[in-house]
Motif scaffolding. Structure first.
Motif, short mmCIF file in Angstrom:
data_model
loop_
_atom_site.label_atom_id
_atom_site.label_comp_id
_atom_site.label_asym_id
_atom_site.label_seq_id
_atom_site.Cartn_x
_atom_site.Cartn_y
_atom_site.Cartn_z
N LYS A 162 -11.16 9.59 -6.63
CA LYS A 162 -11.34 10.11 -5.13
C LYS A 162 -12.50 10.88 -5.22
O LYS A 162 -13.05 11.79 -5.90
CB LYS A 162 -10.30 11.14 -4.99
CG LYS A 162 -8.74 10.54 -5.05
CD LYS A 162 -7.71 11.53 -4.89
CE LYS A 162 -6.43 10.68 -4.74
NZ LYS A 162 -5.38 10.91 -5.71
N ASP B 254 0.80 -1.33 0.01
CA ASP B 254 -0.18 -0.16 -0.09
C ASP B 254 1.21 1.20 -0.08
O ASP B 254 1.66 1.48 1.08
CB ASP B 254 -0.89 -0.02 1.32
CG ASP B 254 -1.56 1.16 1.40
OD1 ASP B 254 -1.66 2.08 0.55
OD2 ASP B 254 -2.36 1.28 2.42
N THR B 255 1.04 1.90 -1.08
CA THR B 255 1.81 2.97 -1.16
C THR B 255 1.29 4.46 -1.12
O THR B 255 0.37 4.72 -1.97
CB THR B 255 2.62 2.93 -2.72
OG1 THR B 255 1.42 2.96 -3.57
CG2 THR B 255 3.14 1.45 -3.01
N THR C 56 1.36 13.56 -6.32
CA THR C 56 1.93 14.24 -7.39
C THR C 56 3.06 15.00 -6.93
O THR C 56 4.21 15.16 -7.64
CB THR C 56 0.85 15.19 -8.16
OG1 THR C 56 -0.54 14.56 -8.25
CG2 THR C 56 1.26 15.78 -9.31
N ARG D 148 -7.07 13.54 3.71
CA ARG D 148 -6.89 15.21 3.79
C ARG D 148 -7.31 15.66 5.03
O ARG D 148 -8.37 15.05 5.47
CB ARG D 148 -7.53 15.73 2.51
CG ARG D 148 -7.38 15.22 1.22
CD ARG D 148 -5.80 15.13 0.87
NE ARG D 148 -5.43 16.45 0.62
CZ ARG D 148 -4.24 16.74 0.39
NH1 ARG D 148 -3.36 15.72 0.34
NH2 ARG D 148 -3.63 17.92 0.08
C1 6R9 Z 1 -0.25 8.87 -6.10
C2 6R9 Z 1 -1.33 10.05 -5.91
C3 6R9 Z 1 -2.37 12.50 -3.60
C4 6R9 Z 1 -3.26 12.08 -2.28
C5 6R9 Z 1 -2.50 11.89 -0.99
C6 6R9 Z 1 -3.54 11.23 -0.10
C7 6R9 Z 1 -4.00 10.23 -1.11
C8 6R9 Z 1 -2.71 8.44 -2.03
C9 6R9 Z 1 -2.69 6.95 -0.50
C10 6R9 Z 1 -3.38 8.08 -0.25
C11 6R9 Z 1 -3.98 6.98 1.79
C12 6R9 Z 1 -2.46 5.79 0.11
N1 6R9 Z 1 -3.30 8.89 -1.22
N2 6R9 Z 1 -2.17 7.29 -2.05
N3 6R9 Z 1 -3.98 8.03 0.91
N4 6R9 Z 1 -2.96 5.76 1.22
N5 6R9 Z 1 -1.74 4.63 -0.47
O1 6R9 Z 1 -2.36 9.37 -5.52
O2 6R9 Z 1 -1.30 11.29 -6.16
O3 6R9 Z 1 -3.33 12.32 -6.99
O4 6R9 Z 1 -1.65 13.42 -5.93
O5 6R9 Z 1 -3.14 12.16 -4.78
O6 6R9 Z 1 -3.79 10.80 -2.58
O7 6R9 Z 1 -4.59 11.83 0.40
O8 6R9 Z 1 -2.25 13.16 -0.53
P1 6R9 Z 1 -2.33 12.41 -6.10
#
Ligand code: 6R9
Length: 676
Positions: A637, A426-427, A431, A543
């Protein structure tokens, strides 16, 4: 946030990597974290050295102009060379680079040598259109190999690409073209989605008609090309009808195939722009996130190699569109820099049937799958019969990105897709971060459903409270003494620079400082809330704008959603805090039920009780609205801002980034009829 309720931490399952996985892993030494963090500059320098440089750097990091970082200062390299030419030179020309499938079922495979040749021709074509080093090129294409080619061709000649997701409207395109001052647009007649054609060229025409004075040329690929009309014996493809501007618009097939396949790579400064990517951001004007060459490539190269554990025979499928950062870093630059075989798929996961993803895995013997929780929850909703009827035995590793993955979805992914054989990574990243920041390393980490676990080696992530105090140091000392009994929560921050960090917001240095560096001076503010548990693992809460204050308690929307999805009837849930006279905020939940369950008052009550039981009476939702759809951005999202508008009875805000604008109107009607 100190009072945050501890529900997620009732989740205590933990899965160590299997001995077999450890034995073959690219990284299996737990000491790597300590080594990397003891000298993070040396750690990243070691990765950068694995790339080809035309000139070496003299300084690893220049942070004197903070928050504007410079990495590998003085170095020169070319990103396209590192993704293609060097592999061909190393004897990998015959290896498959891209295995592509269109939605209608057409297929195309390109070896590294073939991809290099195509990219070189395209690079010469861009030059013929007047595009040169430093120019911006807007890319508005479906998920076809030409999309990756265009990104690489820009990199080859030193032009900056700005990819705009093919689902965005003419208006979004217009904003992005003008903000970047793009000199050329690369597009297609259309792309396939759910059996229909998304008219891309039409959107470009509409955007340019609104006024894009910097655009000189539009290169148009014929993707869907039906026969079109025939006048006086001359066929006009559909994409030429209407809107075609002679002199401005150029057919791909008229220009690209005639070019020479010899196009030298432009030597780029490590800090020269590689790309601009506009964030999907659910509020405000889109931000043009800027990434440069040397540090970005180093970051994606390193993280892809250790997190996805690439081996020479792996077939890697990242399901993201190149319109998002995930597509930039883990469809194109990360895997190709590692000479990995990548799968690209153009269309929807339910076309022609809901087993399309599993059919792709079966057919191409995909070994690593990287997808998003929103997709996983859709698969859960559709039922296990679809994956069950496919051979998924080629899979050996699974990844998740984009949102917090709730424990239920994680367990489903592990059982029904990984069939208990595949570690899950889980990564967490953004951006802005360019590359993965928090993730398991699959040969080391004991994974936990719902936790992204630890910062990647060389990355310093921690948690601050409202006052900007680091609450993790003391916590980790307690962990070391075996005294930590519960988690600490707060704001997720990154306290030291990293190679793939954004270099700014295009054309707006003040906004860059203000958005990311002013909340906690000197520290990068992610905008996300997180907790650190008694093992030092991160649990992302979404967020911080999505954290509710209910009668004095901080409750994250994500925790309530997790509790709801834990109920067998619930496929997906979106939770918001709505204004409430007494409590400050009251909880409203929008819920999609799984196939086989019916919406009823009894179910609504049961769900409210379920949340109260799982989290505590304080978290009992005031409203539970059962719905067929949720408003989402095109990257999946949930747009909670719009749900708040619905719940608080306001006129709907900006819906232009919505995947399906009709969803909110329908919800609003429904809400007004069932409230209470
Ligand atoms: C790569 C991507 C970034 C936002 C980030 C967070 C959410 C992304 C997540 C995650 C929990 C994970 N987010 N990966 N929250 N666990 N593994 O998605 O970039 O579109 O810029 O979104 O997405 O809130 O701040 P981006």
């Amino acid at each position: 946030m100190s009072e945050t309720i501890q529900t997620l931490l009732q989740e205590s399952r933990s899965f160590p990597p299997s001995a077999d996985f450890v034995a073959q892993a690219n990284q299996s030494d737990p000491g790597v974290y300590q080594q990397a963090n003891a000298d993070y500059l040396a750690f990243w320098e070691g990765w950068a050295r694995q790339l080809d440089w035309i000139e070496p750097w003299h300084t690893v990091l220049d942070w004197s102009g903070a928050p504007f970082a410079k990495w590998f200062v003085g170095g020169k390299l070319n990103a396209c060379h590192n993704c293609l030419d060097r592999h061909v030179a190393n004897g990998l020309g015959g290896k498959r680079a891209i295995v592509w499938e269109g939605e209608p079922g057409d297929e195309r495979t390109l070896t590294y040598a073939q991809l290099l040749e195509e990219v070189a021709r395209l690079a010469n074509a861009l030059k013929a259109l007047g595009v040169g080093k430093g120019d911006r090129v807007c890319v508005y294409l479906p998920m076809v190999p030409e999309l990756a080619m265009t990104m690489l061709a820009c990199a080859r000649i030193g032009a900056t690409h700005s990819v705009v997701f093919g689902g965005f409207s003419a208006e979004s395109l217009y904003d992005r073209i003008n903000d970047a001052g793009a000199k050329a647009v690369v597009t297609a007649d259309g792309g396939w989605r759910r059996g229909g054609i998304v008219p891309l060229k039409k959107a470009v025409d509409d955007a340019l008609a609104m006024g894009c004075p910097t655009v000189e040329k539009v290169l148009v690929l014929n993707r869907t090309g039906d026969a079109g009309t025939v006048t006086n014996g001359i066929a006009t493809p559909a994409y030429d009808r209407g809107g075609w501007v002679d002199g401005r618009d150029v057919r791909w097939e008229d220009l690209v195939p005639n070019q020479s396949a010899d196009c030298p790579c432009e030597p780029m400064d490590s800090e020269d722009l590689l790309y601009i990517l506009y964030t999907s951001g659910s509020t405000g004007k889109p931000k043009g996130i800027v990434h440069t060459t040397g540090g970005y490539l180093t970051g994606v190269y390193a993280t892809a190699q250790w997190v996805f554990d690439y081996k020479p025979d792996d077939v890697f499928w990242c399901t993201a569109d190149c319109g998002w950062v995930t597509g930039h870093s883990y469809v194109v630059y990360g895997p190709l820099a590692n000479a990995t075989t990548v799968v690209m798929y153009e269309g929807a996961p339910d076309t022609p049937d809901k087993d399309r993803f599993w059919r792709l895995i079966e057919k191409h013997r995909i070994t690593i799958l990287y997808t998003a929780p929103t997709a996983i929850r859709a698969f859960m909703k559709w039922g296990t019969e679809y994956p069950d009827r496919c051979d998924l035995s080629s899979l050996r590793l699974l990844g998740s990105v984009g949102e917090p993955i709730n424990p239920e979805a994680w367990m489903w992914y592990q059982e029904h897709i990984g069939r208990f054989r595949c570690p899950i990574v889980d990564t967490w990243w953004q951006t802005e971060t360019g590359a993965i920041m928090i993730s398991p390393l699959p040969g080391i980490t004991h994974t936990k459903p719902g936790s992204a676990t630890r910062a990647f080696p060389g990355i310093r992530a921690t948690i601050f409270n409202d006052q900007g105090e680091d609450v993790s140091t003391e916590h980790m000392e307690r962990v070391d003494r075996g005294e930590a009994t519960h988690a600490v929560g707060g704001y997720l921050v990154i306290t030291q620079p990293w190679p793939s960090m954004l270099r700014g917001i295009y054309g707006d240095p003040e906004r860059f400082r203000q958005v990311y560096w002013s909340r906690f001076p000197g520290t990068y503010f992610t905008g996300d809330g997180a907790k650190l548990d008694e093992d030092g693992c991160f649990w992302l809460l979404g967020r911080v704008d999505d954290i509710m204050l209910v009668a004095g308690h901080n409750i994250s929307t994500m925790e309530v959603e997790s509790a709801l999805v834990d109920h067998p009837a619930v496929a997906e849930a979106a939770v918001i805090g709505k204004q409430h006279e007494l409590k400050g905020q009251a909880i409203a939940a929008f819920v999609i039920v799984r196939a086989g369950f019916v919406a009823s008052e009894a179910l609504v009550k049961e769900l409210k009780d379920h949340v109260a039981k799982k989290i505590g009476p304080i978290a009992r939702p005031d409203d539970v609205i059962i719905t067929a759809e949720l408003p989402k951005t095109r990257s999946g999202k949930i747009m909670r801002r719009l749900l708040r508008d619905v719940a608080e009875g306001r006129a709907l805000g900006d819906t232009t980034t919505l995947a399906d604008a009709a969803v909110v109107g329908a919800l609003k009607d429904k809400y007004e009829h069932t409230e209470g």
